[in-house]
Structure formats: C-alpha cells, structure tokens
Design a protein around this motif. Structure first.
Motif, short mmCIF file in Angstrom:
data_model
loop_
_atom_site.label_atom_id
_atom_site.label_comp_id
_atom_site.label_asym_id
_atom_site.label_seq_id
_atom_site.Cartn_x
_atom_site.Cartn_y
_atom_site.Cartn_z
N GLU A 180 -0.06 2.06 -16.43
CA GLU A 180 0.68 1.15 -15.53
C GLU A 180 0.84 -0.21 -16.18
O GLU A 180 1.92 -0.80 -16.19
CB GLU A 180 -0.11 0.96 -14.22
CG GLU A 180 0.17 1.97 -13.15
CD GLU A 180 -0.49 1.61 -11.82
OE1 GLU A 180 0.04 1.97 -10.78
OE2 GLU A 180 -1.57 0.99 -11.82
N ARG A 210 -7.38 -4.54 -1.05
CA ARG A 210 -6.13 -4.92 -1.72
C ARG A 210 -5.32 -5.99 -0.99
O ARG A 210 -4.44 -6.61 -1.59
CB ARG A 210 -5.26 -3.68 -1.89
CG ARG A 210 -5.82 -2.76 -2.96
CD ARG A 210 -4.76 -1.86 -3.41
NE ARG A 210 -5.23 -0.91 -4.39
CZ ARG A 210 -4.75 0.31 -4.51
NH1 ARG A 210 -3.78 0.69 -3.70
NH2 ARG A 210 -5.21 1.11 -5.43
N VAL A 218 1.76 12.22 -11.00
CA VAL A 218 0.68 11.23 -10.87
C VAL A 218 -0.63 11.94 -10.56
O VAL A 218 -1.68 11.64 -11.13
CB VAL A 218 1.03 10.19 -9.78
CG1 VAL A 218 -0.18 9.34 -9.43
CG2 VAL A 218 2.19 9.30 -10.22
N PHE A 265 0.83 -1.19 0.00
CA PHE A 265 0.00 0.00 0.00
C PHE A 265 0.87 1.25 0.00
O PHE A 265 2.05 1.21 0.36
CB PHE A 265 -0.91 -0.01 1.24
CG PHE A 265 -2.19 0.77 1.04
CD1 PHE A 265 -3.15 0.33 0.16
CD2 PHE A 265 -2.42 1.95 1.74
CE1 PHE A 265 -4.33 1.04 -0.04
CE2 PHE A 265 -3.60 2.67 1.56
CZ PHE A 265 -4.55 2.22 0.66
N THR A 305 6.85 -0.45 -6.99
CA THR A 305 5.64 -0.31 -7.81
C THR A 305 4.63 0.62 -7.13
O THR A 305 4.60 0.71 -5.89
CB THR A 305 4.97 -1.69 -8.02
OG1 THR A 305 4.65 -2.25 -6.74
CG2 THR A 305 5.87 -2.64 -8.77
N GLY A 306 3.78 1.27 -7.91
CA GLY A 306 2.68 2.06 -7.35
C GLY A 306 1.76 1.11 -6.58
O GLY A 306 1.61 -0.06 -6.95
N PHE A 365 -4.76 6.03 -15.96
CA PHE A 365 -3.51 5.76 -15.22
C PHE A 365 -3.25 4.26 -15.15
O PHE A 365 -2.13 3.79 -15.35
CB PHE A 365 -3.61 6.36 -13.81
CG PHE A 365 -2.40 6.11 -12.96
CD1 PHE A 365 -1.24 6.86 -13.13
CD2 PHE A 365 -2.40 5.12 -11.97
CE1 PHE A 365 -0.10 6.63 -12.34
CE2 PHE A 365 -1.28 4.89 -11.18
CZ PHE A 365 -0.13 5.66 -11.37
C1 S3P Z 1 -1.59 4.48 -5.97
C2 S3P Z 1 -0.36 4.56 -5.36
C3 S3P Z 1 0.65 5.57 -5.73
C4 S3P Z 1 0.44 6.01 -7.19
C5 S3P Z 1 -0.97 6.46 -7.40
C6 S3P Z 1 -1.99 5.37 -7.10
C7 S3P Z 1 -2.56 3.44 -5.51
O1 S3P Z 1 1.96 5.03 -5.58
O2 S3P Z 1 0.76 4.97 -8.08
O3 S3P Z 1 -1.19 7.59 -6.57
O4 S3P Z 1 -3.52 3.16 -6.25
O5 S3P Z 1 -2.35 2.89 -4.42
P1 S3P Z 1 2.67 4.78 -4.14
O6 S3P Z 1 2.19 3.46 -3.63
O7 S3P Z 1 4.13 4.76 -4.46
O8 S3P Z 1 2.28 5.91 -3.28
#
Ligand code: S3P
Length: 163
Positions: free
Chosen positions: A59, A133, A43, A8, A77-78, A55
């Motif tokens: 990804e 998640r 972002v 997360f 990773t995001g 988005f």
């Molecule tokens: C997201 C996490 C973010 C970024 C975007 C969406 C998510 O990355 O990809 O804001 O859906 O949890 P980080 O986990 O590096 O903050």
C-alpha cells in the motif's frame, strides 16, 4: 486536482468514487484494485499468503509509484491505507482528502453479507480497529456524512472542492 476518499471498510468509498468518475470529469482509481492487479491475487489471498504487514508495505509503495502520478483522479483508498506509516500526510499532498464518516452500526449493516474483507471476519476486532482509526481519519481535509445516498455525498464533495 485529485479527490481522495478515506474511511472505514463499507463506508462507500468505491461506490462514491465510481459515481463521481461517471458524472464529473475525474478518472476512477482504487488502491485495492491496483494492488490486486499488481500481485495477481485478491486482497484476501494477499493477507492469507503474506500477512498484513506485507500488504501495508505494498500500500505504502503504490502511493509513491501510482497515486502520486494521478491527475484529475478520484481515488478510493483501502480502509487502513491512511492509518499506517504517515500515509495520510502523503495523501494530503496528492489531493483533497475526504473522510466518509459512518457509524460502526451502519457499517456492520452494509457489509454483513460480504466476505471479501479479512479484517471484518471478527466483529470485536473490527470494532476496536474502527475506534483506533477514527482519530487518523479525522485528519482529512474534509469530513463528510456518509449516511446519505451516493449522489448526495458526491454532490457535497464536488461543492466543497469548487468553493
Ligand atoms: C482494509 C480495508 C480493505 C482492504 C483490506 C484492508 C482495512 O479496503 O484494503 O481488506 O485495513 O481497513 P476497503 O476499505 O475498500 O474495504
């Protein structure tokens, strides 16, 4: 061989990846930074201008166009990347996937002063996203206690890939 960090927002993926890259022979890669460079936007701007679905499609795209070509990389990773489409299965083919596990309470404490994450603007939405998640993240190859300091987490990861 690649190390892939999932988890997360605020679980320490980027700082752990940076630490591993500086102290062991891995190249630092961050999926959000690749996307921002590609689109020349933050972002937050991407979310605001084009929406979340757009988005997510970017990804998805960078997994095959960038991440799959990594060699000896440590990839942050995001937070949502592994949990859309079947991305986690693709990641597991690219490298060893580590879930940096942290409680929601710890996450909120870590991110409360940062404004760069659109999905954390509303705490209730963030909480339900976190709950949704967890089962996705748990499909990682390894689950790592991310409540420790960066060095301990990094050492644990290196130990696991070496044994
Ligand atoms: C997201 C996490 C973010 C970024 C975007 C969406 C998510 O990355 O990809 O804001 O859906 O949890 P980080 O986990 O590096 O903050």
């Amino acid at each position: 061989m690649n190390i892939i960090l999932i988890g997360f927002m605020g679980s320490g993926k980027s700082s752990t990846a940076r630490f591993i890259s500086r102290n062991y022979s891995f190249r630092f890669v961050d999926s959000d930074r690749i996307i921002e460079k590609k689109l020349k936007m933050s972002v937050r701007e991407i979310f605001e201008n084009f929406g979340e679905n757009f988005f997510r499609s970017i990804e998805r795209n960078i997994i095959s166009s960038n991440l799959s070509f990594c060699s000896d990389c440590v990839i942050a990773t995001g937070g949502g990347l592994p949990c859309h489409f079947n991305n986690i299965e693709l990641l597991k083919k690219i490298g060893w996937v580590f879930y940096l596990k942290l409680s929601f309470k710890d996450i909120v404490n870590r991110v409360k002063n940062k404004k760069n994450r659109p999905l954390l603007d509303d705490i209730e939405t963030a909480r339900s996203l976190f709950d949704k998640r967890t089962s996705c993240y748990e499909n990682a190859h390894f689950i790592i206690d991310a409540s420790r300091n960066t060095e301990e987490i990094a050492r644990d990861i290196i130990f696991k890939i070496s044994s």
